[in-house]
Design an enzyme around this catalytic site. Structure first.
Site, PDB file in Angstrom:
ATOM      1  N   GLY A   5       0.907  -1.181  -0.058  1.00  0.00           N
ATOM      2  CA  GLY A   5       0.031  -0.064   0.068  1.00  0.00           C
ATOM      3  C   GLY A   5       0.856   1.199  -0.036  1.00  0.00           C
ATOM      4  O   GLY A   5       1.752   1.458   1.078  1.00  0.00           O
ATOM      5  N   HIS A   6       0.408   2.174  -1.024  1.00  0.00           N
ATOM      6  CA  HIS A   6       1.396   3.314  -1.104  1.00  0.00           C
ATOM      7  C   HIS A   6       0.406   4.507  -0.550  1.00  0.00           C
ATOM      8  O   HIS A   6      -0.666   4.635  -1.507  1.00  0.00           O
ATOM      9  CB  HIS A   6       1.833   3.547  -2.427  1.00  0.00           C
ATOM     10  CG  HIS A   6       3.222   2.800  -2.639  1.00  0.00           C
ATOM     11  ND1 HIS A   6       3.976   2.402  -3.834  1.00  0.00           N
ATOM     12  CD2 HIS A   6       3.965   1.683  -1.816  1.00  0.00           C
ATOM     13  CE1 HIS A   6       4.803   1.995  -3.678  1.00  0.00           C
ATOM     14  NE2 HIS A   6       4.714   1.321  -2.522  1.00  0.00           N
ATOM     15  N   ARG A  12       4.607 -23.261 -12.827  1.00  0.00           N
ATOM     16  CA  ARG A  12       4.212 -22.883 -14.308  1.00  0.00           C
ATOM     17  C   ARG A  12       2.874 -23.457 -14.621  1.00  0.00           C
ATOM     18  O   ARG A  12       2.376 -24.115 -15.490  1.00  0.00           O
ATOM     19  CB  ARG A  12       5.190 -23.670 -14.968  1.00  0.00           C
ATOM     20  CG  ARG A  12       6.549 -23.056 -15.222  1.00  0.00           C
ATOM     21  CD  ARG A  12       7.416 -24.097 -15.709  1.00  0.00           C
ATOM     22  NE  ARG A  12       7.853 -25.238 -14.274  1.00  0.00           N
ATOM     23  CZ  ARG A  12       8.921 -25.838 -14.464  1.00  0.00           C
ATOM     24  NH1 ARG A  12       9.824 -25.739 -15.467  1.00  0.00           N
ATOM     25  NH2 ARG A  12       8.979 -26.647 -13.737  1.00  0.00           N
ATOM     26  N   GLN A  47       7.058  -3.138  -1.210  1.00  0.00           N
ATOM     27  CA  GLN A  47       7.691  -3.883   0.056  1.00  0.00           C
ATOM     28  C   GLN A  47       9.060  -3.290   0.231  1.00  0.00           C
ATOM     29  O   GLN A  47       9.383  -2.135  -0.047  1.00  0.00           O
ATOM     30  CB  GLN A  47       7.797  -5.308  -0.140  1.00  0.00           C
ATOM     31  CG  GLN A  47       6.423  -6.011  -0.024  1.00  0.00           C
ATOM     32  CD  GLN A  47       5.622  -5.997  -1.433  1.00  0.00           C
ATOM     33  OE1 GLN A  47       6.165  -6.379  -2.217  1.00  0.00           O
ATOM     34  NE2 GLN A  47       4.425  -6.004  -1.371  1.00  0.00           N
ATOM     35  N   THR A  83       8.269 -11.345   1.697  1.00  0.00           N
ATOM     36  CA  THR A  83       7.218 -11.391   0.762  1.00  0.00           C
ATOM     37  C   THR A  83       7.790 -12.308  -0.462  1.00  0.00           C
ATOM     38  O   THR A  83       8.780 -13.159  -0.202  1.00  0.00           O
ATOM     39  CB  THR A  83       6.943 -10.079  -0.013  1.00  0.00           C
ATOM     40  OG1 THR A  83       5.800 -10.377  -0.651  1.00  0.00           O
ATOM     41  CG2 THR A  83       8.170  -9.543  -0.886  1.00  0.00           C
ATOM     42  N   THR A 116      -2.693  -1.390   3.685  1.00  0.00           N
ATOM     43  CA  THR A 116      -3.396  -2.360   3.102  1.00  0.00           C
ATOM     44  C   THR A 116      -4.223  -3.006   4.255  1.00  0.00           C
ATOM     45  O   THR A 116      -5.560  -3.434   3.753  1.00  0.00           O
ATOM     46  CB  THR A 116      -2.683  -3.362   2.706  1.00  0.00           C
ATOM     47  OG1 THR A 116      -1.698  -2.742   1.697  1.00  0.00           O
ATOM     48  CG2 THR A 116      -3.247  -4.544   2.075  1.00  0.00           C
ATOM     49  N   GLY A 163      -4.628  -2.147   7.901  1.00  0.00           N
ATOM     50  CA  GLY A 163      -5.076  -1.331   9.024  1.00  0.00           C
ATOM     51  C   GLY A 163      -4.215  -1.760  10.205  1.00  0.00           C
ATOM     52  O   GLY A 163      -4.476  -1.479  11.291  1.00  0.00           O
ATOM     53  N   LEU A 219      11.202  12.546   9.451  1.00  0.00           N
ATOM     54  CA  LEU A 219      11.809  12.934  10.437  1.00  0.00           C
ATOM     55  C   LEU A 219      11.167  13.808  11.477  1.00  0.00           C
ATOM     56  O   LEU A 219      11.516  13.975  12.651  1.00  0.00           O
ATOM     57  CB  LEU A 219      13.056  14.080   9.823  1.00  0.00           C
ATOM     58  CG  LEU A 219      14.024  14.553  10.590  1.00  0.00           C
ATOM     59  CD1 LEU A 219      15.155  13.486  11.101  1.00  0.00           C
ATOM     60  CD2 LEU A 219      14.790  15.520   9.710  1.00  0.00           C
ATOM     61  N   ALA A 249      11.922  14.277   4.229  1.00  0.00           N
ATOM     62  CA  ALA A 249      10.605  14.465   4.437  1.00  0.00           C
ATOM     63  C   ALA A 249      10.290  14.829   5.810  1.00  0.00           C
ATOM     64  O   ALA A 249      10.693  14.206   6.733  1.00  0.00           O
ATOM     65  CB  ALA A 249       9.784  13.179   4.043  1.00  0.00           C
ATOM     66  N   VAL A 250       9.797  15.971   5.948  1.00  0.00           N
ATOM     67  CA  VAL A 250       9.294  16.448   7.181  1.00  0.00           C
ATOM     68  C   VAL A 250       7.608  16.684   7.472  1.00  0.00           C
ATOM     69  O   VAL A 250       7.040  17.335   8.208  1.00  0.00           O
ATOM     70  CB  VAL A 250       9.756  17.957   7.672  1.00  0.00           C
ATOM     71  CG1 VAL A 250      11.316  17.692   7.820  1.00  0.00           C
ATOM     72  CG2 VAL A 250       9.556  18.718   6.488  1.00  0.00           C
TER      73      VAL A 250
END
Length: 425
Positions: free
Chosen positions: A40-41, A142, A223, A238, A299, A301, A331, A412-413
């Protein structure tokens, strides 16, 4: 830059969606190369918060092709739901492409996923029960069905009948569960064909045409390194290669086309599911990180396990992936901590390790060796340049760089696109 790869440098949930969304504007194509709906993104744009499980984050840019590569597995119900959600939010999906070679998640895969977890008992892996492991298993056996098979009803029915010979025997005799008929699955899946057909392509050809036309590609990982089937904390991993090497097999683009590999890591550490986690905090500090960082799975919760930043893990990821850059996320969450620990090594059965031990039984008993650094105790969510960060936060990033041997290019803040410090990306 012909092609770059973005990978998770820890156990996932590092904020890859945000970083992909942030840098995708610099690329013509964003291609996801592994995994399925178990990833999940979360993408935040203004007041809109979107959770994407199958569609690459590059879909947010109207001039960017978003490709689901051959190394992925595709759950048609999830893809179609995401298309509806995105279109409903005003995000066009006309640039979505799906590899015809990607494998299909079938109804029985989800049933088997849950049944296998029950069979494992207290040794369960903690899967999302989205059918990922069984789908990849069928691929390797296969007997899997691929997206392209949906386009020919006769082919689909023939392959499905052959596969059900094996699957039904497994369901009936091992798990004592109901079996499936060809017609039962066709009634559900064949209607998907018409809706998905406009998006299905020969993705490898498409990607090489883009490179021939001097277009740039970003390979979006799902992942993370420590969940890779070969290089992660097996068996708590995974079922695909989510490291940088998986980008070549999962897309058909050779390694000579890759010139940058960006690893994404949180300023602390989380993981979901079972498995070793040396820096895990089960005290009030761990709960504080969970609440302040909103550490609950996109994905499932599920509450994520939280802990201090683990430098050996990220250094290992730097080696495995050949990282050229690091993006450090969240951060701002550490602003709630008066002091901050960084794991710099492990004590494993009386021996000191500065990298991830080769043998899994050693990692399971690893005790973290910490360095303690002062916190900054102030809100940094509005900071936009590195030099404007408190000195303690700058020192923390500098120590991460030193321990990993990789430059931190992005900090990223906060969750929004704007809440990012770009250090020469």
């Amino acid at each position: 830059m012909p092609a770059s790869i973005l990978v998770g440098a820890q156990w996932g949930d590092e904020g890859k969606g945000k970083i992909t969304d942030l840098i995708a504007r610099d690329f013509d194509v964003v291609c996801r190369y592994s995994g399925g709906a178990n990833a999940g993104h979360t993408v935040v744009v203004g007041s809109t918060k979107l959770a994407l499980h199958q569609i690459p984050s590059g879909i947010m840019y109207k001039n960017c092709l978003a490709v689901i590569g051959n190394g992925c597995i595709v759950d048609p119900t999830v893809v179609l739901q995401e298309i509806e959600t995105l279109e409903g939010e005003g995000v066009s999906c006309k640039n979505l492409r799906i590899s015809g070679k990607a494998h299909l998640v079938m109804p029985y895969h989800k049933v088997l996923d849950g049944a296998q977890e029950v069979l494992r008992g207290d040794k369960h892996i903690g899967t999302t029960k989205r059918g990922v492991g069984p789908t990849y298993s069928d691929k390797m056996l296969r007997i899997g069905l691929r997206v392209q098979d949906l386009l020919d009803e006769t082919v689909f029915k023939t392959k499905l009948a052959d596969t059900l010979t094996y699957v039904n025997a497994l369901l009936e005799h091992v798990f004592h569960m109901p079996t499936y008929t060809v017609q039962q699955i066709c009634d559900e899946y064949l209607p998907y064909a018409k809706r998905l057909a406009p998006y299905i392509v020969e993705s490898t050809l498409l990607l090489h045409e883009a490179l021939d036309n001097k277009q740039s590609i970003l390979f979006e990982g799902a992942q993370a390194t420590m969940l890779d089937i070969d290089h992660g904390t097996y068996p708590f991993v995974t079922s695909s290669n989510c490291t940088a090497g998986g980008a070549t097999t999962g897309s058909g683009v050779g390694p000579t086309q890759i010139n940058r590999v960006i690893g994404v890591a949180k300023a602390y550490l989380t993981r979901v599911g079972s498995g070793p986690f040396p820096t895990e905090l089960t005290d009030e500090d761990g709960e504080k990180l969970r609440q302040v960082g909103a550490e609950f799975g996109v994905t499932t919760g599920r509450a994520r396990r939280c802990g201090w930043y683990d430098a050996p893990v990220v250094r290992y990821s730097a080696q495995i992936n050949g990282l050229t850059d690091l993006a450090i996320t969240k951060l701002d969450v550490l602003s709630c901590m008066p002091t901050i620990n960084i794991c710099v090594a492990y004590d494993c059965a009386g021996k000191r390790y500065t990298s991830v031990p080769e043998y899994e039984h050693l990692f399971e008993c690893a005790k973290p060796v910490y360095e303690t650094m002062p916190g900054w105790n102030c809100d940094i969510s509005n900071v936009r340049t590195f030099n404007d960060l408190p000195q303690q936060a700058q020192d923390y990033i500098a120590r991460i760089e030193e321990l990993s041997g990789v430059r931190v290019s992005i900090v990223a803040v906060g969750p929004d696109r704007e809440q990012t410090i770009n250090r020469s990306w």
